[in-house]
Design a protein around this motif. Sequence first.
Motif, PDB file in Angstrom:
ATOM      1  N   SER A  55      58.362 -46.778  16.290  1.00 54.85           N
ATOM      2  CA  SER A  55      58.535 -47.444  14.988  1.00 54.85           C
ATOM      3  C   SER A  55      57.885 -48.823  14.996  1.00 54.85           C
ATOM      4  O   SER A  55      57.182 -49.208  14.049  1.00 54.85           O
TER       5      SER A  55
ATOM      6  N   VAL B 177      62.299 -46.201  18.885  1.00 57.83           N
ATOM      7  CA  VAL B 177      62.165 -47.620  18.568  1.00 57.83           C
ATOM      8  C   VAL B 177      60.755 -48.098  18.886  1.00 57.83           C
ATOM      9  O   VAL B 177      60.121 -48.805  18.087  1.00 57.83           O
TER      10      VAL B 177
ATOM     11  N   LEU C 121      59.535 -53.856  25.076  1.00 58.19           N
ATOM     12  CA  LEU C 121      60.003 -52.513  24.725  1.00 58.19           C
ATOM     13  C   LEU C 121      59.523 -51.477  25.741  1.00 58.19           C
ATOM     14  O   LEU C 121      60.239 -50.522  26.051  1.00 58.19           O
TER      15      LEU C 121
END
Length: 325
Positions: free
Chosen positions: A206, A203, A171
């Motif tokens: 989270s 994202v 990520l």
Amino acid sequence: MQDQTAVTVFEMNNQTDVTEFIFLGFSNHPKLQGLFFLIFLVIYLTTLLGNILIIMAARVSLALHTPMYYFLSNLSFLDICYTSTTVPVMLVNFFRERKTISYEGCLSQIFFLVTCASTECLLLAAMAYDRYVAICHPLQYPVLMSVKVCVCLVTGSWLCGLVNSMTHTVLTVTLTLCGPNQISHFLCDIPLLLKLSCSDTSVNESVLHAASATIGLSPCLFTAVSYILIISTILRISSAQGRSKAFSTCASHLTVVVVFYGMANFNYDRPSEGYSLDMDILVSVLFCVMTPMLNPIIYSLRNKEVKGALRKLVEGYMFTGNFKA
């Protein structure tokens, strides 16, 4: 329209120019770089020596061939990996005017840091379960903490740590980084790179919160509940000698847990504003550098079996060159 095009071109240039990061940690004390180098070198060598001795003692001493010391030797190996991820880079940078790390090096540091931190959370919980079974269900201990169970607990801790770290690293790679490429720290960490991103980080944030709850908070709560049950069982022991002996078997681990989670909470959950760069660095040093050094010291000071094994190990190599368990 021309202004928008100019801004877009500028952003694109910034996105592709971030090939390295500049650490600002310790840079505001240029005259103390040599002293910092000596201090952290001593801490690093002490960490390596202490944890290596714990691993060697657990391997060669028959008295330490138990689940608790199997977990402890894995914790020591983990602490060696953890501190080796950050301290060598920091030591080299003390001799550089520009304290840098490459983009790839930063991602590697994040991967290993998250792996070690996640694995340690789970491993400490596994060690708490071991102490719970030993004190609350001693007759079932050989079955509940068999070799197979111990290996599965350790392997599962490492696998969960690796999966968690790989997820965060992937990520992080997707982030679009726009200058400046300066990190107000002495290491790379996910929240620090999120601040440098000019793309959507929802994202990442989270997943970070979800991982903090599952791999950070859940093992902490499991450990806390385990020790509530342990203490409850100890208090029901009739003799003072029995209570003292039972508590001594888990005192070292409890101390390590309190130090680890206390430092972690102070490092990650303090307010983002109102702290100077020096305070941020100090808090992170306590968590990332001091904790791996303290773990073998805590176990050596509070555990007679470890002290005895270490004494025999050192004396054997110093005087005979041959250790006999």
